[in-house]
Design a protein around this motif. Structure first.
Motif: not given
Length: 125
Positions: A24-34, A44-59
């Protein structure tokens, strides 16, 4: 609740994304993202914020890469790379990194001296 796009959103001070699979529908967190400064990548699964660059996948989850946020960077897709199963090189300040995953570390970058920037740029789609 605030949407960034069709997949990424923030609620209760946390950044998350939706993923749909056979459970079904899952909610996946991006830990520490602002949540105030987070901007998702387009393809791409991820993004940027003022602190960093985030990368990954649902699994496996999304992790902050050890790359200075002020760096000029570019993801270059390898063969068989998909949103939910990423496979990229990362070019940072004219250095080539391979993005790897290990269970204990998550996603991380390792300098790759086996390929040149010219070879990597030929892979750009």
């Amino acid at each position: 609740y605030k949407e960034y796009d069709d997949r990424f959103f923030t609620t209760k001070g946390k950044v998350n994304f939706w993923w749909v699979n056979s459970d079904g529908h899952l909610i996946v967190p991006i830990n520490n993202a602002d949540p105030k400064t987070f901007r998702p990548f387009e393809n791409i699964c991820g993004g940027t914020d003022k602190k960093g660059i985030y990368y990954g996948c649902p699994n496996y989850g999304v992790y902050q890469l050890d790359i200075p946020i002020k760096s000029k960077f570019e993801f270059i897709e390898k063969e068989d790379s998909y949103w939910n199963s990423p496979n990229h090189y990362l070019v940072v300040e004219n250095k080539v990194y391979d993005i790897k995953y290990e269970f204990e570390k998550g996603y991380f970058c390792e300098i790759d001296k086996t390929v040149s920037i010219n070879e990597i740029m030929k892979l750009k789609k």
